[in-house]
Design an enzyme around this catalytic site. Structure first.
Site, mmCIF file in Angstrom:
data_model
loop_
_atom_site.group_PDB
_atom_site.id
_atom_site.type_symbol
_atom_site.label_atom_id
_atom_site.label_comp_id
_atom_site.label_asym_id
_atom_site.label_seq_id
_atom_site.Cartn_x
_atom_site.Cartn_y
_atom_site.Cartn_z
ATOM 1 N N LYS A 297 9.752 -18.261 9.168
ATOM 2 C CA LYS A 297 8.947 -18.269 8.012
ATOM 3 C C LYS A 297 7.484 -19.093 8.463
ATOM 4 O O LYS A 297 7.673 -19.608 9.576
ATOM 5 C CB LYS A 297 9.334 -19.108 7.113
ATOM 6 C CG LYS A 297 10.671 -18.577 6.014
ATOM 7 C CD LYS A 297 11.125 -19.505 5.331
ATOM 8 C CE LYS A 297 12.142 -18.998 4.330
ATOM 9 N NZ LYS A 297 11.833 -17.889 3.496
ATOM 10 N N ARG A 371 21.738 -13.108 0.754
ATOM 11 C CA ARG A 371 22.452 -12.083 0.357
ATOM 12 C C ARG A 371 23.658 -11.898 1.439
ATOM 13 O O ARG A 371 24.944 -11.511 1.076
ATOM 14 C CB ARG A 371 21.603 -10.872 0.360
ATOM 15 C CG ARG A 371 21.105 -10.305 1.351
ATOM 16 C CD ARG A 371 19.924 -9.418 1.342
ATOM 17 N NE ARG A 371 18.912 -10.080 0.818
ATOM 18 C CZ ARG A 371 17.733 -9.564 0.313
ATOM 19 N NH1 ARG A 371 17.274 -8.191 0.157
ATOM 20 N NH2 ARG A 371 16.574 -10.175 -0.064
HETATM 21 N N1 BES Z 1 15.149 -18.592 0.540
HETATM 22 C C1 BES Z 1 14.269 -17.569 0.619
HETATM 23 C C2 BES Z 1 13.669 -17.132 -0.708
HETATM 24 C C3 BES Z 1 12.866 -18.230 -1.577
HETATM 25 C C4 BES Z 1 11.621 -17.883 -1.741
HETATM 26 C C5 BES Z 1 13.421 -19.177 -2.236
HETATM 27 C C6 BES Z 1 10.899 -19.036 -2.273
HETATM 28 C C7 BES Z 1 12.831 -20.201 -2.703
HETATM 29 C C8 BES Z 1 11.313 -19.989 -3.064
HETATM 30 C C9 BES Z 1 15.099 -16.115 0.990
HETATM 31 O O1 BES Z 1 16.007 -16.428 1.932
HETATM 32 C C10 BES Z 1 14.134 -15.287 1.606
HETATM 33 O O2 BES Z 1 13.386 -15.962 2.453
HETATM 34 N N2 BES Z 1 13.925 -14.148 1.108
HETATM 35 C C11 BES Z 1 12.797 -13.411 1.641
HETATM 36 C C12 BES Z 1 13.449 -11.972 1.574
HETATM 37 C C13 BES Z 1 12.939 -10.988 2.504
HETATM 38 C C14 BES Z 1 12.788 -11.420 3.919
HETATM 39 C C15 BES Z 1 13.370 -9.421 2.265
HETATM 40 C C16 BES Z 1 11.830 -13.250 0.797
HETATM 41 O O3 BES Z 1 11.974 -13.555 -0.289
HETATM 42 O O4 BES Z 1 10.698 -13.112 1.209
HETATM 43 ZN ZN ZN Z 2 15.523 -16.710 4.092
#
Ligand code: BES
Ligand code: ZN
Ligand code: ZN
Length: 518
Positions: A297, A371
């Protein structure tokens, strides 16, 4: 905060601060506000009359007016708290009003306070039916206990501004009414304590709350309330064939934790649960820190990913309340906890992993880890005998884009389970909005080389792709999925809430479970 409930005229209750609710009863669109207090005590109304006559106070939700040495009252201060328009008054405003009262007392150094139970609602009978005493008292207690928390645990110089004792003062009424109020008072304390328990977990930094520590805290809680609890780690994941959960966990030096909490109802002598009685599975995403892994990230805002275990916290909190409310239904809580880290041992984009269900998954993005852990958690819950599933997860940023921070996302493959959740929301006051997960979205997770892939082939509808992925593992089992990414952490300060962990979903999950009672 200790809580007490007394039945007497609020005017005669000696306390440093008595809070009373007020509504605007003016009708007509442009009418000037007309403030009415929700009390049957003439003495309280009289004490407020001069101040209210100025028209300064409009009874807007969260508005406060503080009177010192109120005439004719035993209280040292009278705090009038606005709940908004009488016409739109619901238990939710009472929850917020009670929170406002407590958060108003704290910086003033008021350690003991009282709140007058809302009575004589200056509303018509039809409206009153939506405000049953039990729910009113429950909401009041929940709102007060929620607002009492401040998140300064890690400051070396903490200002102790806690309200140590809260008394709810209700008018002495017929036994049926006082019993209803008493019931709401007791339930409210259990539910509020469960929600605050979850909030404490969510607030913890990632270096303190590792998966192992989450397991310890869950086990300690279970021991305290009399739940069975098992905490497993890597060995068990491998033994069960949880290839998806293990893939996420293996990049971190911290061991994963698979937490299983079981509530078995104790029925009256001679009674047993029917053979086909439901067994509810509560599955939580417990990523104690989500760096994104190899698909790392951006640095900006990454610190927030300590709350990527809010779904797990919600399930652990809910189990605590279930143990105390003792519904006549079996419940199993399954938490899949890991840290998502990049390292030489981390899983990579392009990897193919085999989940516990046997389904193979192509990894496109290691940041779509929630997931993966839930896939094995949901399947495992079914092997433990769960007939109905609910999961909670801070799953997708896409859900936040779709719904903002007011409603959390809700998905379901079963109308009856969804209906039960709708009913639960009426009691909890929490907001979830249903999004689709029909089969026509399935193409979004089709993989070239495996059964499915862990991100959508398109960036559109990302919350739905994630739900479609989970649906593969719930399969035919009735299932509700809660995407709480946008609602797990409060960024906006309100008179009734501080910034920080929200404890979202705890209250609704508890009620959803109670909806399945035998
Ligand atoms: N933990 C994150 C989602 C999240 C985003 C939680 C903002 C709380 C606040 C999750 O694991 C994630 O990173 N999801 C990605 C998925 C993508 C790579 C398909 C996302 O939402 O960008
Ligand atoms: Zn994530
Ligand atoms: Zn995550």
């Amino acid at each position: 905060m200790d809580m007490k409930l007394v039945f007497q005229d609020a005017a005669g209750f000696a306390t440093p601060m008595l809070a009373v609710f007020a509504v605007d009863i003016a009708t007509g669109k442009d009418a000037d506000p007309l403030v009415a207090l929700l009390t049957t005590s003439d003495a309280v109304s009289n004490a407020a009359a001069t101040a209210l006559a100025t028209g300064e106070f409009k009874a807007v939700l969260g508005e406060q007016l503080l009177l010192h040495a109120p005439n004719g009252l035993k209280a040292q201060r009278l705090l009038i708290v606005g709940l908004g328009k009488a016409k739109t008054l619901s238990v939710d405003e009472v929850r917020k009003g009670a929170g406002t009262a407590v958060r108003s007392a704290k910086p003033r150094g008021v350690r003991e306070m009282a709140i007058a139970f809302p009575e004589d609602h200056a509303l018509d009978d039809e409206h009153m039916e939506n405000l049953p005493c039990t729910l009113l008292c429950r909401a009041l207690v929940e709102g007060a206990a929620f607002a009492e928390r401040d998140w300064d645990t890690y400051r070396s110089e903490r200002k102790d501004v806690s309200v140590q004792e809260l008394t709810v003062v209700a008018r002495d009424a017929e036994a049926s009414t006082t019993e209803e109020i008493q019931k709401g008072f007791e339930e409210g304390q259990i539910v509020a304590a469960a929600q605050n328990f979850a909030r404490v977990l969510v607030n913890e930094p990632g270096n303190v709350l590792t998966p192992t520590e989450l397991g310890r805290r869950a086990a300690a809680m279970c021991a305290e309330v009399g739940l069975e609890c098992e905490v497993h780690s890597t060995e068990k994941l491998l033994e069960l064939g949880m290839g998806a959960f293990h893939a996420v966990a293996k990049g971190s030096a911290e061991a994963p934790a698979l937490i299983v909490m079981t509530y078995q109802p104790k029925l009256e002598k001679g009674k047993t649960l029917a053979k086909d009685a439901p067994v509810l599975g509560l599955v939580g995403k417990g990523i104690t820190f989500d760096t994104g892994g190899i698909s790392i990230k951006p640095a900006d805002g990454m610190e927030k990913m300590k709350y990527d275990m809010a779904g797990a916290a919600a399930m652990i909190g809910a189990m605590r309340a279930i143990a105390q409310l003792k519904p006549a239904v079996k419940v199993i809580g399954v938490v899949c906890s890991a840290e998502n880290m990049p390292s030489g041992r981390a899983y990579k984009p392009g990897d193919v992993v085999t989940s516990m269900s046997g389904k193979t998954i192509e990894i496109l993005n290691t940041d779509a880890e929630g997931r993966l852990v839930l896939a094995d958690g949901l399947h495992y819950a079914k092997t433990l005998g769960c007939t109905h599933l609910i999961d909670a997860a801070t799953l997708t940023g896409a859900c936040v884009v779709a719904l903002g921070i007011i409603n959390a996302g809700l998905f379901s493959n079963d109308e009856a389970a969804f209906e039960k959740f709708l009913n639960a929301m009426k009691v909890s006051g929490e907001k979830f909005w249903r999004l689709p997960c029909t089969e026509d979205y399935k193409d979004q997770i089709k993989s070239q080389i495996a059964d499915i892939m862990n991100t959508g082939g398109t960036r559109w509808g990302g919350a739905i792709s994630a739900a479609m992925f989970l649906k593969e593992f719930a399969d035919e089992t009735p299932w509700v999925h809660l995407d709480i990414a946008g609602c797990a952490w409060i960024e906006e300060v309100k008179p009734w809430q501080p910034k920080g962990p929200s404890g979202i979903a705890v209250r609704s999950i508890i009620e959803w479970v109670r909806g399945y009672e035998a």
